[in-house]
Design an enzyme around this catalytic site. Structure first.
Site, short mmCIF file in Angstrom:
data_model
loop_
_atom_site.label_atom_id
_atom_site.label_comp_id
_atom_site.label_asym_id
_atom_site.label_seq_id
_atom_site.Cartn_x
_atom_site.Cartn_y
_atom_site.Cartn_z
N ARG A 89 28.91 4.58 -10.60
CA ARG A 89 28.21 4.67 -9.32
C ARG A 89 29.19 5.09 -8.24
O ARG A 89 30.27 4.52 -8.12
CB ARG A 89 27.58 3.33 -8.95
CG ARG A 89 26.91 3.39 -7.58
CD ARG A 89 26.11 2.15 -7.31
NE ARG A 89 25.51 2.20 -5.99
CZ ARG A 89 24.70 1.27 -5.52
NH1 ARG A 89 24.40 0.22 -6.27
NH2 ARG A 89 24.19 1.38 -4.32
N ARG A 98 21.66 6.77 -6.62
CA ARG A 98 22.67 6.07 -7.40
C ARG A 98 22.32 6.09 -8.88
O ARG A 98 21.16 6.05 -9.27
CB ARG A 98 22.87 4.64 -6.89
CG ARG A 98 21.73 3.64 -7.04
CD ARG A 98 20.56 3.77 -6.07
NE ARG A 98 20.88 3.76 -4.66
CZ ARG A 98 20.89 2.64 -3.92
NH1 ARG A 98 20.56 1.49 -4.44
NH2 ARG A 98 21.18 2.71 -2.66
N ASP A 101 21.90 0.59 -9.86
CA ASP A 101 21.96 -0.47 -8.85
C ASP A 101 21.55 -1.76 -9.54
O ASP A 101 20.54 -1.79 -10.24
CB ASP A 101 20.97 -0.11 -7.72
CG ASP A 101 20.93 -1.11 -6.58
OD1 ASP A 101 22.01 -1.56 -6.14
OD2 ASP A 101 19.82 -1.41 -6.11
N ASP A 103 20.88 -5.64 -8.49
CA ASP A 103 20.76 -6.57 -7.37
C ASP A 103 20.48 -7.98 -7.87
O ASP A 103 19.67 -8.18 -8.78
CB ASP A 103 19.61 -6.14 -6.45
CG ASP A 103 19.94 -4.88 -5.67
OD1 ASP A 103 21.13 -4.57 -5.49
OD2 ASP A 103 19.00 -4.19 -5.24
C1 X6L Z 1 12.41 0.88 6.82
C2 X6L Z 1 13.71 1.30 6.69
C3 X6L Z 1 11.81 0.27 5.76
C4 X6L Z 1 14.39 1.07 5.50
C5 X6L Z 1 12.47 0.07 4.58
C6 X6L Z 1 13.90 -0.36 2.12
C7 X6L Z 1 15.81 0.58 3.05
C8 X6L Z 1 14.58 -0.54 0.93
C9 X6L Z 1 16.50 0.38 1.86
C10 X6L Z 1 13.77 0.46 4.45
C11 X6L Z 1 14.50 0.22 3.19
C12 X6L Z 1 15.89 -0.17 0.81
C13 X6L Z 1 15.60 1.59 -4.17
C14 X6L Z 1 14.82 2.35 -3.31
C15 X6L Z 1 16.68 1.89 -2.37
C16 X6L Z 1 15.08 1.26 -5.44
C17 X6L Z 1 13.10 2.49 -4.82
C18 X6L Z 1 16.62 -0.40 -0.48
C19 X6L Z 1 17.97 0.18 -0.71
N1 X6L Z 1 16.76 1.29 -3.56
N2 X6L Z 1 13.59 2.82 -3.62
N3 X6L Z 1 15.52 2.53 -2.17
N4 X6L Z 1 13.83 1.74 -5.71
N5 X6L Z 1 11.89 2.93 -5.17
O1 X6L Z 1 15.69 0.59 -6.27
O2 X6L Z 1 16.12 -1.04 -1.36
S1 X6L Z 1 17.88 1.88 -1.13
MG MG Z 2 18.82 -2.29 -4.55
MG MG Z 3 22.31 -3.08 -4.64
#
Ligand code: X6L
Ligand code: MG
Ligand code: MG
Length: 166
Positions: A89, A98, A101, A103
Site C-alpha cells: 500500500r 489503495r 485497507d 480497519d
Molecule cells: C463526506 C465526506 C462524506 C467524506 C463521507 C466517507 C470519507 C468514507 C472517507 C466522506 C468519507 C471515507 C472506502 C471507500 C474509502 C472503502 C468504499 C473512508 C475512507 N474507503 N469507499 N472510501 N469502500 N466503497 O473501503 O472510508 S476512503
Molecule cells: Mg477504511
Molecule cells: Mg484504514
C-alpha cells in the site's frame, strides 16, 4: 482441534480498489489465519461498493472478518498495518485508491480514543460498505435499511475462503 488462543471477538473491515482486489482480500485473510493469537472465525461475503469520499476512483471490494483473538486493539492495528504494507500500500492522497485497507472496527468491548486508533470505529455505522458485510456475520449488530438494500453496494461474484488451520 483448536489451534490458537481464543479470547475477544473482534471485527476487521477489509477494502481494496487497486490491482487484484479479490486477491488482496484473500491474502489478508490468509495472513490473519497465520498470525499468532488470531483465529479467523467468520468471513462475510465480498461486496462491490461505490467509492465514498476522496477523488474519483474505481469501485472497492469490501468484506468484514470476525476474529477470536488475545491481541489488544493496538496489537491488531500493528497487524493490520503489516498486512497493508505486505500489500504494498502506498499513501498518495487522503482517501485515495489503495491495494489494501484493513480497519479495526470492534474489539470486544474495548473503547479507545487515541490519535491513530479509535475503537469502535467512529464512522462504521454510517457506511454501507461496512454494514452490508458486517450484517452477513453479525446481523445482531446491524440495523438494515428499511429499503432492504444498501445504496452503492452489491454482492461480488467472488468469495473469501478460510484456509485449513495449520
Ligand atoms: C463526506 C465526506 C462524506 C467524506 C463521507 C466517507 C470519507 C468514507 C472517507 C466522506 C468519507 C471515507 C472506502 C471507500 C474509502 C472503502 C468504499 C473512508 C475512507 N474507503 N469507499 N472510501 N469502500 N466503497 O473501503 O472510508 S476512503
Ligand atoms: Mg477504511
Ligand atoms: Mg484504514
Amino acid at each position: 482441534m483448536s489451534t490458537q488462543p481464543v479470547g475477544t471477538r473482534a471485527y476487521l473491515g477489509l477494502g481494496a480498489n487497486l490491482g487484484d482486489r479479490a486477491g488482496a482480500l484473500q491474502r489478508a485473510v490468509n495472513s490473519l489465519m497465520a498470525a499468532p493469537g488470531v483465529e479467523v472465525v467468520a468471513l462475510s461475503g465480498v461486496y462491490v461498493t461505490e467509492p465514498v469520499g476522496g477523488p474519483e476512483q474505481r469501485e472497492f471490494f469490501n468484506a468484514v472478518v470476525a476474529l477470536e483473538t488475545d491481541l489488544t486493539a493496538r496489537e491488531l492495528l500493528e497487524l493490520a498495518q503489516r498486512l497493508e504494507s505486505d500489500a504494498r500500500r502506498i499513501r498518495h492522497e487522503r482517501w485515495g485508491p489503495r491495494t489494501l485497507d484493513v480497519d479495526i472496527l470492534l474489539v470486544g468491548d474495548t473503547r479507545l480514543d487515541e490519535p491513530d486508533l479509535v475503537v469502535p470505529h467512529p464512522r462504521m455505522w454510517e457506511r454501507g460498505f461496512v454494514l452490508a458485510p458486517l450484517a452477513d456475520i453479525a446481523p445482531e449488530l446491524v440495523h438494515e435499511p428499511a429499503s432492504g438494500v444498501w445504496r452503492g453496494v452489491r454482492r461480488a461474484d467472488v468469495s473469501l475462503v478460510l484456509p485449513e488451520h495449520r
